[in-house]
Design an enzyme around this catalytic site. Sequence first.
Site, PDB file in Angstrom:
ATOM      1  N   PRO A  61     -13.079 -20.786 -14.491  1.00  0.00           N
ATOM      2  CA  PRO A  61     -13.077 -19.376 -14.091  1.00  0.00           C
ATOM      3  C   PRO A  61     -13.748 -19.124 -12.752  1.00  0.00           C
ATOM      4  O   PRO A  61     -13.627 -18.035 -12.194  1.00  0.00           O
ATOM      5  CB  PRO A  61     -13.856 -18.697 -15.226  1.00  0.00           C
ATOM      6  CG  PRO A  61     -14.797 -19.748 -15.697  1.00  0.00           C
ATOM      7  CD  PRO A  61     -14.046 -21.054 -15.575  1.00  0.00           C
ATOM      8  N   ASP A 110      -9.227 -28.960  -7.401  1.00  0.00           N
ATOM      9  CA  ASP A 110      -9.250 -30.403  -7.664  1.00  0.00           C
ATOM     10  C   ASP A 110     -10.538 -30.879  -8.331  1.00  0.00           C
ATOM     11  O   ASP A 110     -10.638 -32.040  -8.724  1.00  0.00           O
ATOM     12  CB  ASP A 110      -9.020 -31.172  -6.359  1.00  0.00           C
ATOM     13  CG  ASP A 110      -7.601 -30.976  -5.838  1.00  0.00           C
ATOM     14  OD1 ASP A 110      -6.666 -31.101  -6.643  1.00  0.00           O
ATOM     15  OD2 ASP A 110      -7.445 -30.674  -4.642  1.00  0.00           O
ATOM     16  N   GLY A 145      -8.332 -25.580  -3.526  1.00  0.00           N
ATOM     17  CA  GLY A 145      -7.658 -26.835  -3.249  1.00  0.00           C
ATOM     18  C   GLY A 145      -6.927 -27.272  -4.499  1.00  0.00           C
ATOM     19  O   GLY A 145      -7.521 -27.332  -5.576  1.00  0.00           O
ATOM     20  N   ARG A 190     -15.361 -19.614   1.234  1.00  0.00           N
ATOM     21  CA  ARG A 190     -14.411 -19.846   0.141  1.00  0.00           C
ATOM     22  C   ARG A 190     -13.472 -18.661  -0.067  1.00  0.00           C
ATOM     23  O   ARG A 190     -12.349 -18.820  -0.527  1.00  0.00           O
ATOM     24  CB  ARG A 190     -15.181 -20.163  -1.143  1.00  0.00           C
ATOM     25  CG  ARG A 190     -14.305 -20.514  -2.324  1.00  0.00           C
ATOM     26  CD  ARG A 190     -15.113 -21.041  -3.482  1.00  0.00           C
ATOM     27  NE  ARG A 190     -15.576 -22.398  -3.231  1.00  0.00           N
ATOM     28  CZ  ARG A 190     -14.860 -23.481  -3.500  1.00  0.00           C
ATOM     29  NH1 ARG A 190     -13.648 -23.370  -3.996  1.00  0.00           N
ATOM     30  NH2 ARG A 190     -15.350 -24.684  -3.254  1.00  0.00           N
TER      31      ARG A 190
END
Length: 497
Positions: free
Chosen positions: A146, A206, A238, A300
């Site tokens: 999450p 990832d 990513g 981010r």
Amino acid sequence: MNQDSIYAYTIPDNGRVKLTLDERFIRLEYSQSLRDHNTFPAGCLSSVSCISPSSFNSKQNPSILYFNILWAEVSSALMSDFKAALTIDYCTTTEKKTAQLQKLTLSIDAEFVDSCNEWIQKLLQRVYNASAGVVRCKRLLILINPFGGQGKARAMFQAESLPIMDAARCKIDEVVTKYKGHAAEIIENMENLEELYDAIVCCSGDGIPHEVFNGLSRRPDVKKAFTMPVCQLPCGSGSALCVNLVGSKNVSYSSLCVVKGAPQRMDLCSLTQKGKRYMTFLSQTLGMIADCDIGTEHLRWMGEARFTVGILMRVLAKSKYPCEISVRIAHESRNQVRQAYNEHKLRPQSSLPDQEDGLPALKYGTVDDDVPEDWKTIESSSLAIFYVGKMPWMSSDAMFFPAALPRDGYMDMVLVDSKIPLSESLKILTSIEEGKHFDSKHVHYYKVDAYRITPKAKSGFISIDGESFSFDPFQVEIHQGLATVLSHSPSFQAPGV
């Protein structure tokens, strides 16, 4: 009537339709009277999208690819005139690899219900090719992070993925991770994991696949554990595993590929650092790329754009990262790399060595052992990029390792010096999206099976599969075909070299 064909009727038009199983798709042939209508009958479909009235008047009949079909069944009567209805759940897809869930409903004459059920069984056998390893009604463990990306992973799964999996009659268990390392703990400690599930689906960036592979490596029966297929839905900043296996960052299309995926073996790497051993499936980097990955966490909110912004800033600053690299090079020149790529790109899984019991032994020891004598040592005080990868795409707009293959037994290593002209650095940067940097004389591109790197700076960043690691020496070696992924294709979704 041909045993591969059945007849049904459109709703509410009551137009007769013949459905025929072809080699790769269902072909629908509507009655001539309906061809003369100004509007296309209800329930139209094709392999890409519903056919418009103008195109329907051509000789082409609508069809739907087996790959796009999720389920078919005969259900209870919808109209008093007919005994039952045939429903087909499927996805319309586009060339850009997006998908949208659809349902086709047709009425069936009472006398054809039994033959329709037989036809459905033939259809589902083609839709889910068991001989290729495709499992229908998959049992899926969904691990949702999450906190990944912009924090929308769970909402994306519920809205775009779950309806497709439900339509395919998959059995779903959702687990939301609570902290870093939680996914690895879940996989390591879950009882009867291999008996309960057909695949692990990482709804994340990832980081969760990285944790899953490490969790599998710590299970009691490692050999059995690594036969568990792992895949990814692109719900993080990513999502390289998904981009390489699916060729798309569309969650719905990726979900269709999970439903239709089959187990494929893939290389995995061991990394040793500070007395510990880790598994790495994607990449290892020190220098400019690590700075752009770990050093841009505060950006981010920008998504993948943060990587582009970060690397551009460091290229302009001519950032350098002194280090010592010891490496076992298998293929060094461009011609050697291309030859190795062509030799291995169609390598069947059956040609791979059998897996050992337990975690594979380290052929070259750990980072704390002496460097083997046959390794090449590279000293650099001005290195800009040190990047090693196991997949072509590091993100959806960066094909950093165009010669990477799923199970060739090699890692791809890229080295770039900071002393090259700024114009050449920018040229390399702008050519990475299509993998054209491969041919640059300023890029050193190798196929390797083991290496060690020792940073010489006092501080910095090391990124392993996008995760931050201690800024200390580490050593990596390849294990051919150790891992299993879930993919609809035996190859990575990249054009190659």
